[in-house]
Design an enzyme around this catalytic site. Structure first.
Site, PDB file in Angstrom:
ATOM      1  N   GLU A   1      -4.024  17.472 -14.941  1.00 45.03           N
ATOM      2  CA  GLU A   1      -4.919  18.110 -13.973  1.00 45.03           C
ATOM      3  C   GLU A   1      -4.159  19.076 -13.061  1.00 45.03           C
ATOM      4  O   GLU A   1      -4.769  19.925 -12.408  1.00 45.03           O
ATOM      5  CB  GLU A   1      -5.638  17.060 -13.135  1.00 45.03           C
ATOM      6  CG  GLU A   1      -6.723  16.308 -13.879  1.00 45.03           C
ATOM      7  CD  GLU A   1      -7.972  17.148 -14.132  1.00 45.03           C
ATOM      8  OE1 GLU A   1      -8.267  18.034 -13.316  1.00 45.03           O
ATOM      9  OE2 GLU A   1      -8.643  16.911 -15.159  1.00 45.03           O
TER      10      GLU A   1
ATOM     11  N   SER B   1       0.168  14.533 -13.936  1.00 45.84           N
ATOM     12  CA  SER B   1      -1.111  14.661 -14.638  1.00 45.84           C
ATOM     13  C   SER B   1      -1.345  16.069 -15.146  1.00 45.84           C
ATOM     14  O   SER B   1      -0.945  17.054 -14.511  1.00 45.84           O
ATOM     15  CB  SER B   1      -2.251  14.277 -13.685  1.00 45.84           C
ATOM     16  OG  SER B   1      -3.506  14.630 -14.217  1.00 45.84           O
TER      17      SER B   1
ATOM     18  N   ALA C   1      -2.489   5.510  -7.652  1.00 43.18           N
ATOM     19  CA  ALA C   1      -3.140   6.756  -7.209  1.00 43.18           C
ATOM     20  C   ALA C   1      -4.636   6.514  -7.080  1.00 43.18           C
ATOM     21  O   ALA C   1      -5.179   5.563  -7.639  1.00 43.18           O
ATOM     22  CB  ALA C   1      -2.896   7.887  -8.209  1.00 43.18           C
TER      23      ALA C   1
ATOM     24  N   SER D   1      -7.355   7.994  -8.691  1.00 42.10           N
ATOM     25  CA  SER D   1      -7.264   8.797  -9.905  1.00 42.10           C
ATOM     26  C   SER D   1      -8.589   9.343 -10.425  1.00 42.10           C
ATOM     27  O   SER D   1      -8.607  10.028 -11.449  1.00 42.10           O
ATOM     28  CB  SER D   1      -6.593   7.983 -11.018  1.00 42.10           C
ATOM     29  OG  SER D   1      -7.284   6.768 -11.230  1.00 42.10           O
TER      30      SER D   1
ATOM     31  N   TYR E   1      -7.397  16.108  -6.247  1.00 40.27           N
ATOM     32  CA  TYR E   1      -6.558  15.195  -7.034  1.00 40.27           C
ATOM     33  C   TYR E   1      -5.419  15.958  -7.701  1.00 40.27           C
ATOM     34  O   TYR E   1      -4.253  15.543  -7.643  1.00 40.27           O
ATOM     35  CB  TYR E   1      -7.417  14.506  -8.093  1.00 40.27           C
ATOM     36  CG  TYR E   1      -6.623  13.747  -9.132  1.00 40.27           C
ATOM     37  CD1 TYR E   1      -6.106  12.485  -8.850  1.00 40.27           C
ATOM     38  CD2 TYR E   1      -6.397  14.288 -10.394  1.00 40.27           C
ATOM     39  CE1 TYR E   1      -5.368  11.787  -9.800  1.00 40.27           C
ATOM     40  CE2 TYR E   1      -5.665  13.602 -11.343  1.00 40.27           C
ATOM     41  CZ  TYR E   1      -5.156  12.350 -11.047  1.00 40.27           C
ATOM     42  OH  TYR E   1      -4.432  11.676 -11.994  1.00 40.27           O
TER      43      TYR E   1
ATOM     44  N   LEU F   1       2.561   4.380 -10.763  1.00 32.14           N
ATOM     45  CA  LEU F   1       1.282   4.715 -11.387  1.00 32.14           C
ATOM     46  C   LEU F   1       0.140   4.681 -10.380  1.00 32.14           C
ATOM     47  O   LEU F   1      -0.983   5.062 -10.704  1.00 32.14           O
ATOM     48  CB  LEU F   1       0.972   3.732 -12.530  1.00 32.14           C
ATOM     49  CG  LEU F   1       2.098   3.432 -13.531  1.00 32.14           C
ATOM     50  CD1 LEU F   1       1.582   2.522 -14.627  1.00 32.14           C
ATOM     51  CD2 LEU F   1       2.670   4.715 -14.111  1.00 32.14           C
TER      52      LEU F   1
ATOM     53  N   ASP G   1       0.851  -1.178   0.000  1.00 33.34           N
ATOM     54  CA  ASP G   1       0.000   0.000   0.000  1.00 33.34           C
ATOM     55  C   ASP G   1       0.890   1.233   0.000  1.00 33.34           C
ATOM     56  O   ASP G   1       1.868   1.292   0.755  1.00 33.34           O
ATOM     57  CB  ASP G   1      -0.904  -0.011   1.243  1.00 33.34           C
ATOM     58  CG  ASP G   1      -2.043   0.988   1.139  1.00 33.34           C
ATOM     59  OD1 ASP G   1      -1.750   2.192   0.973  1.00 33.34           O
ATOM     60  OD2 ASP G   1      -3.208   0.579   1.226  1.00 33.34           O
TER      61      ASP G   1
END
Length: 325
Positions: free
Chosen positions: A129, A127, A80, A82, A151, A78, A56
Site C-alpha cells: 500500500e 506494505s 498495526a 491494518s 494507512y 507485525l 501497546d
C-alpha cells in the site's frame, strides 16, 4: 533455543509466524494489547506454547518491558491498524500505531542491544500500500512510494524509519514489502474474507447478496502462510535488506468473486452482487503487482499456493464455519 518476540501476534500473520517459529524450535513470545483482549483465546487455542506479554505500540515502557522479559534474538513487528478503510476514519490513531509504533519498537530493540546494535535482528512488516499510485509496473524495492491512504502513509513512515535505524545505528533491521496476502484467518472486514464468507452464506441460504465497492481494482494476492516464511528467511541473512514479497500475478476483485462463486458451483454470480459507493475508497489504488526477484535470488523464496487454490481454501473454511452456526 532462539527466542523471538512477535507484535501483532493475534493477526493472521502473527499466528502463522508463531506456528512456523515454534516448529523451528523457537521460544516464542507475543505482544498483546489491552486487558481481556478477545483475541487472546484464539492465540492460546492455536499456539498455546506462545508466552504472551501485555503491551501497546503507543506505550514505550510496555514495549521495553516485553523486550526485556522475552530476551529476543529476533523481533518481528507485525502490529498495526491494518484495515485500510478504517485508516481514513481514524487517521491519527493509525499514524500513532502503524507509523510511530515502528519507531517505538525500533528504539526498544536498539536500547536492549546496548553496545551491539545488531544483537537483536528486527523485521518490519511494510506494505505494498506504500506504492499506492504506482509509478512503475511491477513494483520493486526501488519503486518510488506514493501512498494513497493514511494507512499507506503510516507504513511508509515505518519503512523509512527502519532503513534509517539500519543505516544510522548498524541494526540488523529488514523490511518485508508484502503484497496482499490472505488466508482463512483473515478478518471478515477485509474484502477477500468478506467475499468468501458471503459466498459461503449465500450457498447455504443464510445471506441474499454481497455488497462491494469496486470490482475493477487489481491486486497481487498470495497466501499468508507462504509469506511468513519469507519474514523468517530475511532475518537469517548475514546482511539486512528490504524485500518485495509477491506472486507477480495480478487479479481483479471481479476475478476473486468469480473464483469464489465457482467453488460452490455458481456461475451466474452477478445477480448476487451489488455495488455501493459506501465501500469505495476516497483515493483508490487501482493496481498493485510485485516483482519478488530479490527474494527469489537471495532468500530462495517463492510462493507455493496459487490464486485459485487460495480462494478455494478460504471459501471451504467459511463453508465449514458457517455450517456450524
Amino acid at each position: 533455543m532462539p527466542s523471538a518476540l512477535v507484535t501483532g501476534i493475534t493477526g493472521q500473520d502473527g499466528l502463522y509466524l508463531a506456528e512456523l517459529l515454534l516448529a523451528k524450535g523457537y521460544d516464542v513470545h507475543g505482544l498483546i494489547r489491552g486487558q481481556n483482549n478477545p483475541r487472546r483465546e484464539v492465540v492460546q487455542a492455536l499456539v498455546p506454547e506462545v508466552r504472551l506479554h501485555t503491551g501497546d505500540l503507543t506505550d514505550m515502557s510496555s514495549v521495553v518491558r516485553a523486550v526485556r522479559e522475552s530476551q529476543p534474538d529476533e523481533v518481528y513487528n507485525l502490529g498495526a491498524i491494518s484495515f485500510v478503510a478504517y485508516s481514513w476514519q481514524n487517521a491519527a490513531l493509525t499514524t500513532d500505531v502503524t507509523g510511530k509504533g515502528v519507531l517505538t519498537v525500533l528504539e526498544a530493540v536498539r536500547l536492549h542491544g546496548g553496545d551491539d546494535p545488531s544483537a537483536v535482528r528486527f523485521y518490519q512488516a511494510s506494505s505494498s500500500e506504500m506504492f499506492g499510485k504506482a509509478q512503475e509496473v511491477p513494483q520493486r524495492e526501488t519503486t518510488r512510494l506514493w501512498p494513497r491512504s493514511p494507512y499507506g502513509v503510516a507504513k511508509a513512515f515505518g519503512h523509512h524509519m527502519t532503513v534509517n535505524y539500519r543505516e544510522s545505528y548498524g541494526m540488523h533491521a529488514s523490511s518485508g514489502i508484502l503484497f496482499n496476502h490472505e488466508s482463512p484467518r483473515r478478518g471478515p472486514e477485509f474484502v477477500t474474507r468478506k467475499i468468501t464468507r458471503a459466498v459461503a452464506r449465500i450457498h447455504l441460504g443464510l445471506q441474499d447478496e454481497l455488497v462491494l465497492g469496486n470490482l475493477d481494482a487489481r491486486r497481487d494476492w498470495g497466501y499468508a502462510g507462504d509469506y511468513v516464511e519469507a519474514m523468517w528467511l530475511m532475518l537469517q541473512q548475514e546482511q539486512p535488506d528490504d524485500y518485495v514479497i509477491a506472486t507477480g500475478e495480478t487479479h481483479s476483485v471481479r476475478e476473486f468473486v468469480e473464483a469464489a462463486f465457482a467453488h460452490v458451483g455458481i456461475d451466474d454470480w452477478a445477480r448476487y452482487v451489488r455495488l455501493s459507493e459506501e465501500f469505495r475508497r476516497p483515493a483508490e489504488v487501482h493496481e498493485l503487482v510485485g516483482d519478488a526477484t530479490r527474494a527469489r535470488e537471495r532468500l530462495a523464496w517463492k510462493p507455493q499456493v496459487g490464486f485459485v487454490e487460495l480462494v478455494s481454501m478460504m471459501v471451504e473454511n467459511d463453508l465449514k464455519e458457517q455450517s456450524r452456526r
